[in-house]
Design a protein around this motif. Structure first.
Motif, PDB file in Angstrom:
ATOM      1  N   ILE A  15      42.399  21.750  31.364  1.00 58.40           N
ATOM      2  CA  ILE A  15      41.817  23.086  31.164  1.00 58.40           C
ATOM      3  C   ILE A  15      42.255  24.019  32.300  1.00 58.40           C
ATOM      4  O   ILE A  15      42.321  23.613  33.453  1.00 58.40           O
ATOM      5  N   LYS A  16      42.600  25.257  31.923  1.00 55.17           N
ATOM      6  CA  LYS A  16      43.127  26.187  32.943  1.00 55.17           C
ATOM      7  C   LYS A  16      41.975  26.852  33.695  1.00 55.17           C
ATOM      8  O   LYS A  16      40.986  27.243  33.064  1.00 55.17           O
ATOM      9  N   PRO A  17      42.092  27.028  35.007  1.00 57.85           N
ATOM     10  CA  PRO A  17      41.033  27.760  35.712  1.00 57.85           C
ATOM     11  C   PRO A  17      41.023  29.228  35.272  1.00 57.85           C
ATOM     12  O   PRO A  17      42.058  29.745  34.839  1.00 57.85           O
ATOM     13  N   SER A  18      39.885  29.872  35.379  1.00 60.54           N
ATOM     14  CA  SER A  18      39.761  31.261  34.926  1.00 60.54           C
ATOM     15  C   SER A  18      40.643  32.197  35.746  1.00 60.54           C
ATOM     16  O   SER A  18      40.700  32.107  36.972  1.00 60.54           O
ATOM     17  N   GLY A  19      41.317  33.108  35.051  1.00 63.38           N
ATOM     18  CA  GLY A  19      42.178  34.094  35.706  1.00 63.38           C
ATOM     19  C   GLY A  19      41.387  35.073  36.561  1.00 63.38           C
ATOM     20  O   GLY A  19      41.925  35.709  37.458  1.00 63.38           O
ATOM     21  N   ILE A  20      40.101  35.203  36.262  1.00 61.70           N
ATOM     22  CA  ILE A  20      39.261  36.099  37.077  1.00 61.70           C
ATOM     23  C   ILE A  20      39.009  35.421  38.418  1.00 61.70           C
ATOM     24  O   ILE A  20      39.128  36.026  39.478  1.00 61.70           O
ATOM     25  N   ARG A  21      38.714  34.130  38.344  1.00 62.77           N
ATOM     26  CA  ARG A  21      38.435  33.370  39.584  1.00 62.77           C
ATOM     27  C   ARG A  21      39.617  33.419  40.534  1.00 62.77           C
ATOM     28  O   ARG A  21      39.459  33.587  41.737  1.00 62.77           O
ATOM     29  N   LYS A  22      40.836  33.308  39.968  1.00 66.08           N
ATOM     30  CA  LYS A  22      42.035  33.311  40.802  1.00 66.08           C
ATOM     31  C   LYS A  22      42.048  34.574  41.674  1.00 66.08           C
ATOM     32  O   LYS A  22      42.368  34.534  42.860  1.00 66.08           O
ATOM     33  N   PHE A  23      41.644  35.694  41.063  1.00 68.79           N
ATOM     34  CA  PHE A  23      41.657  36.934  41.828  1.00 68.79           C
ATOM     35  C   PHE A  23      40.546  37.000  42.863  1.00 68.79           C
ATOM     36  O   PHE A  23      40.729  37.524  43.947  1.00 68.79           O
ATOM     37  N   PHE A  24      39.363  36.425  42.509  1.00 70.45           N
ATOM     38  CA  PHE A  24      38.275  36.348  43.503  1.00 70.45           C
ATOM     39  C   PHE A  24      38.758  35.553  44.719  1.00 70.45           C
ATOM     40  O   PHE A  24      38.503  35.918  45.849  1.00 70.45           O
ATOM     41  N   ASP A  25      39.459  34.445  44.434  1.00 77.94           N
ATOM     42  CA  ASP A  25      39.901  33.560  45.525  1.00 77.94           C
ATOM     43  C   ASP A  25      40.844  34.302  46.472  1.00 77.94           C
ATOM     44  O   ASP A  25      40.819  34.084  47.683  1.00 77.94           O
ATOM     45  N   MET A  26      41.658  35.202  45.901  1.00 83.33           N
ATOM     46  CA  MET A  26      42.595  35.948  46.748  1.00 83.33           C
ATOM     47  C   MET A  26      41.861  36.880  47.716  1.00 83.33           C
ATOM     48  O   MET A  26      42.405  37.312  48.723  1.00 83.33           O
TER      49      MET A  26
END
Ligand SMILES: Cc1ncc(COP(=O)(O)O)c(C=O)c1O
Length: 390
Positions: A15-26
């Protein structure tokens, strides 16, 4: 040593991690960033609602509740749904109080989808539906819509996506990320197609209270649709209660019973103090909603005008608290645009493709932030697009 690649399920691994989360992490560890990424109200939960939660703990209501939710809460919920949306449900066997709308969405999917069954998901839309369908063994069928179509699911596209394996149709309106709403006539046209099938509708109405000008219409109020619709809603957005983790579903008893079994085994009941707080919200919270909505509306009007002026075109959203603006005309992908905006002007927004591939060329901004915050973000975005124009 344990081999995690063998220990974990294939589904969980793939399952792919959420694309929104990726941006939060940045954003982590960065200073001076203006973020318009988060889809949660910037208001505190109103005090009378907080007090009801606090009092419930002080009064010793620290036990499990009835697994469907407290009887008082379900009574109030039934009254609220009728008062606000003309929806009539029996508190005893048609309402289920859940851990956020998120749990209700998961339950509706797991209660209807068998291995290989298809679920129609209009995109761009909120990120959870596809992965939850996959976890249930189903197959997400993404139906794309374009800006020319108003980012709305059309009856023709719905018809073309239906097969004899279609078990569930997600209707995610008012929409995160586009702010699009469907009006009664548009829902009627979809209902005409749906009534020819045996599919259930999962109507995610978490932004039902946040519409500007036009009143929200639930598809469950249309002739023939109630028996096949699961209405999902919650307290996070309308009452500024994201951290209380409380939502609910409303559906005919056979569907609710199936969802209830999964809920009982998975979580038993939603948090007790949150249910007491939410009961107060349902009884006395209408004016809080109005107050917050007026403020969102002010921000919405400002932001739409300002973005269009600086060369970031967007339609006026009619619901939720997001603007979906065009960025593709600067020759960058959505991710490149958002990454460079973050690097060069310290403004964080979410690339449109996080909400489905057809969101490429767009970016989502949340206006659940103060006007002051929004104005600073616009100033920086203007500097950024000017530098791209050079
Ligand atoms: C469309 C939509 N549905 C459901 C949810 C989840 O809400 P909850 O906090 O009630 O789980 C969100 C949260 O952002 C959302 O945008």
């Amino acid at each position: 040593m344990i081999d995690y690649s063998k220990a974990l399920s294939r589904k969980a691994r793939d399952i792919k991690p959420s694309g929104i989360r990726k941006f939060f992490d940045m954003l982590e560890g960065r200073k001076g960033v203006i973020s318009l990424t988060v889809g949660q109200p910037d208001f505190d939960t109103p005090w009378h609602i907080r007090d009801a939660g606090i009092d419930s703990i002080a009064d010793g209501h620290t036990f499990y509740t009835s697994n469907r939710g407290t009887p008082e809460m379900r009574q109030e919920l039934a009254k609220y749904m009728e008062r606000r949306f003309g929806l009539r449900y029996h508190p005893e066997d048609e309402l289920l109080v859940t851990v956020g709308a998120s749990e209700a969405i998961d339950l509706a999917i797991r209660a209807t989808v068998d291995q290989g069954d298809e679920v129609i998901i209009p995109v761009p839309s909120f990120v959870c539906y596809g992965p939850l369908v996959e976890m249930a063994g189903g197959k997400p069928v993404f139906v794309e819509s374009t800006e020319d179509e108003g980012f709305k699911l059309t009856p023709d596209k719905l018809k073309a996506a239906l097969t004899d394996r279609t078990k569930l149709i997600v209707l995610p309106y008012p929409s995160n990320p586009t702010g699009v709403i469907l009006e009664r006539e548009e829902l009627e046209a979809l209902a005409e197609v749906i009534l020819e099938t045996n599919a259930v509708v999962l109507s995610d109405e978490i932004y039902a209270e946040l519409t500007y000008g036009k009143k929200h219409c639930s598809i469950a109020t249309l002739p023939g649709m109630r028996e096949r619709t699961v209405v999902v809603n919650g307290f996070s957005k309308a009452y500024a209660m994201t951290g209380w983790r409380l939502g609910y579903s409303a559906a005919p008893a056979p569907i609710t019973d199936a969802m209830f079994k999964i809920h009982q085994y998975g979580v038993m009941c939603a948090p007790t103090a949150s249910q007491y707080a939410a009961t107060e919200a349902l009884r006395n919270g209408d004016s809080d909603i109005e107050m917050m909505k007026e403020e969102y509306d002010r921000r919405r009007k400002y932001l739409v005008r300002a973005l269009n002026e600086i060369g970031l075109p967007c339609q006026k959203p009619e619901g939720a608290f997001y603007v979906f603006m065009k960025v593709g005309h600067y020759g960058l992908s959505s991710e490149e645009f958002c990454e460079r905006l973050l690097e060069e002007q310290q403004v964080a927004i979410v690339p449109g493709n996080a909400f489905g591939e057809c969101g490429e060329g767009y970016a989502r901004l949340s206006y659940a932030y103060s006007l002051e915050h929004l104005k600073e973000a616009v100033k920086r975005m203007e500097r950024f697009v000017r530098s791209l124009n050079k």
